[in-house]
Design an enzyme around this catalytic site. Structure first.
Site: not given
Length: 577
Positions: A192, A336, A435, A458-459, A506
């Site tokens: 974060h 999304r 993903e 990311n995934d 993305c």
């Protein structure tokens, strides 16, 4: 003597300045036994401190919303919920009353119990909740002890902050006029704090292990947020070279600013779309000002978070319509559908406890199971499509069966709107995220029925490499340039193009300097990234040739490791610009 420390490049930029080492405060108190007639007053003292803590968190949330964005500020709503949780606060009150002890002692006992419980869980998401609980408990304890929360102590000049770790609340309170950069012992690029630092444009290097032991306040530091290098007490020649780099960096930013209203075109005339990832309608304004050519990812789950019930169809319709209105001139807005579960929970949606929620009941799997919930969102999306170039995107699709199920529900909603004479875009594009490796492998089948793909790296990376991207011990495996990852990405893009469809990305990778030439060579049509990365990426594009990058990627795909691929990109592409 100059000392070089190597860490993780978490946020781009260069900083030169004196260190301020944040020493972890020792919050000491004495365990006190209360008389019976003192208990009520002690409970009242606890409630007063809880109220002050909630107010502080609200102030932090407001500052974060303004400086970073509403999506990132949502974490502080979660912290406020902890302070309002009757199980947590009620247990502290119960300890005060039953054991007749002071609030500090009762807080420590309850907090340690909950933190220990969460930390012992195998699931990474639940372990992260332990970190949130520890952060909030520490803030409450400071308020009970009457200790003012000061991140920079008595620092009188802009400094480079050196600390063991920065919590999200610490990062949200940073002021760019006071903090030139920060460096930490622990943390990674996807934490974060790192994501917030990039949004705030504060250089950061994390994962330095023992930087707090090697540096003392007042030491001169040079921080390179691009390479992950931190120099302690560098010589004058090194400082001079970095002062020149810093000057060039500021000149670069001025050059980038000239491209704000320009199209994203390579030097050989190939156009791609550079669009933004957003979490709330408010974020669309920032994306527009940053020169985005549209929205590549609107994370709608943030409309559902920080509240105690589902958003209504009308609330969602107004939010989607507002984004379309902000991103006008028929620019695309990819929205999304609900991607909840995994590391995002809703207190009012009773999700089952799972050993691994990232592989469990989440995203499209929830929507296909709870059809009424899904239909409400689809109705709002379709209605909003009459007011702009909205596109619908499903997350977490693993198979053609799921895509067909989602589209069947969408067709039911369309027919209902037609029957009721409600306008929507009959030609609305409906795509899906790639993903899950299974989807990437059968992208040729999915491309026949999806209007577009957006690759969620990311995934995709963590699923492909079987690596938890938040686990520092194995973070070296989370590599966007691993040949297996790159081959999957190219397979997806090729499959889309074969069917005349477009492919976007993305994930964080879309905004990385080293990745852009490769993705361009693969033929990626749309790059969706955080708004501050858009102008830098557009400038880089103007210096690249599409045809040259195609030739380069043919060589890149034959390299054996991520390290070799990065070296090739640096030596044969970036260093020659």
């Amino acid at each position: 003597m100059s000392l070089l420390c190597k860490g993780i490049a978490a946020a781009q930029g260069i900083a030169i300045g004196h260190a301020f080492v944040k020493v972890e405060q020792t919050l000491s108190y004495t365990r006190t036994t209360l008389e019976a007639d003192q208990v009520a007053a002690e409970v009242a003292r606890l409630k007063e401190a809880v109220g002050k803590t909630i107010s502080q968190l609200e102030a932090i949330k407001q500052k974060a919303s303004k400086d970073i964005g509403e999506a990132e500020a949502k974490i502080f709503e979660a912290h406020q919920l902890i302070m309002s949780d009757p199980e947590f606060i009620g247990a502290i009150e119960s300890n005060i009353e039953s054991e007749k002890i002071n609030s500090e002692s009762a807080l420590e006992g309850v907090s340690n119990m909950f933190v220990g419980m969460f930390e012992s869980m195998e699931d990474e998401y639940m372990r992260e909740r332990a970190a949130d609980l520890r952060d909030v408990s520490k803030r409450l304890l400071k308020n009970l002890l009457g200790i003012e929360d000061s991140l920079l102590g008595d620092a009188t000049e802009a400094v480079i902050l050196v600390c063991h770790d920065l919590t999200p609340s610490d990062t949200a309170q940073l002021d760019k006029d006071q903090v030139k950069a920060f460096v930490t012992n622990i943390g990674g690029r996807t934490s974060h704090s790192a994501i917030m630092a990039r949004t705030m444009e504060i250089p950061a290097v994390t994962g330095l292990s023992d930087i707090t032991e090697k540096v003392k306040s007042g030491d001169m530091l040079v921080v390179d947020g691009e390479t992950g290098d931190v120099f302690v007490n560098p010589d004058q020649d090194l400082i001079a070279s970095y002062e020149q780099k810093l000057k060039e960096f500021h000149e670069q930013k001025a050059t980038w600013a000239k491209l704000i209203n320009e199209p994203s075109v390579t030097k050989d005339g190939h156009h791609v779309e550079l669009v933004a990832n957003i979490g709330t309608p408010h974020d669309a304004e920032g994306a527009d000002k940053a020169g985005a050519e549209g929205i590549g990812l609107f994370r709608t789950e943030f409309l559902y978070m920080g509240r105690d019930n589902f958003p209504t169809e009308e609330e969602q319709f107004e939010a989607y319509k507002a984004v379309a209105a902000t991103i006008d001139n028929n620019r695309p807005v990819v929205i999304r559908t609900l991607d909840i579960g995994g590391d995002k929970e809703l207190p009012y949606l009773d999700l089952p406890h799972e050993m691994n929620p990232f592989l469990g009941y989440r995203a499209i799997r929830i929507c296909l199971d709870q059809v009424d919930l899904f239909k409400t969102q689809l109705r709002a999306l379709l209605r909003a499509s009459a007011f702009g170039n909205i596109k619908i995107m499903y997350p977490m699709i693993a198979s053609l069966v799921e895509l067909r199920q989602a589209n069947a529900i969408l067709e039911e909603v369309k027919e209902d709107l037609r029957q009721n004479g409600i306008a929507f875009n009959e030609e609305i594009e409906v795509g899906m995220m790639i993903e899950i490796p299974a989807a990437a492998v059968v992208a040729d089948q999915l491309a026949k029925e999806a209007d577009f793909f957006s690759i969620g790296t990311n995934d995709l990376i963590q699923y492909t490499m079987a690596v938890d991207r938040m686990n520092q011990q194995i973070s070296y495996l989370y590599d966007p340039f691993n040949p297996a990852v790159l081959r999957l990405i190219k397979n997806v893009i090729d499959a889309a193009h074969k069917e005349g469809k477009w492919a976007g990305m993305c994930g964080e990778m879309a905004g990385e300097e080293y990745a852009l030439p490769v993705l361009l060579g693969f033929g990626l049509d749309e790059f969706s990234m955080s708004a501050p990365s858009i102008l830098r990426s557009r400038h880089l594009l103007t210096q690249l040739s599409m045809e040259e990058m195609k030739a380069a990627t043919n060589e890149i795909l034959n390299l054996a490791t991520g390290e070799e691929i990065r070296a090739y990109i640096k030596e044969n592409i970036l260093d020659k610009l």
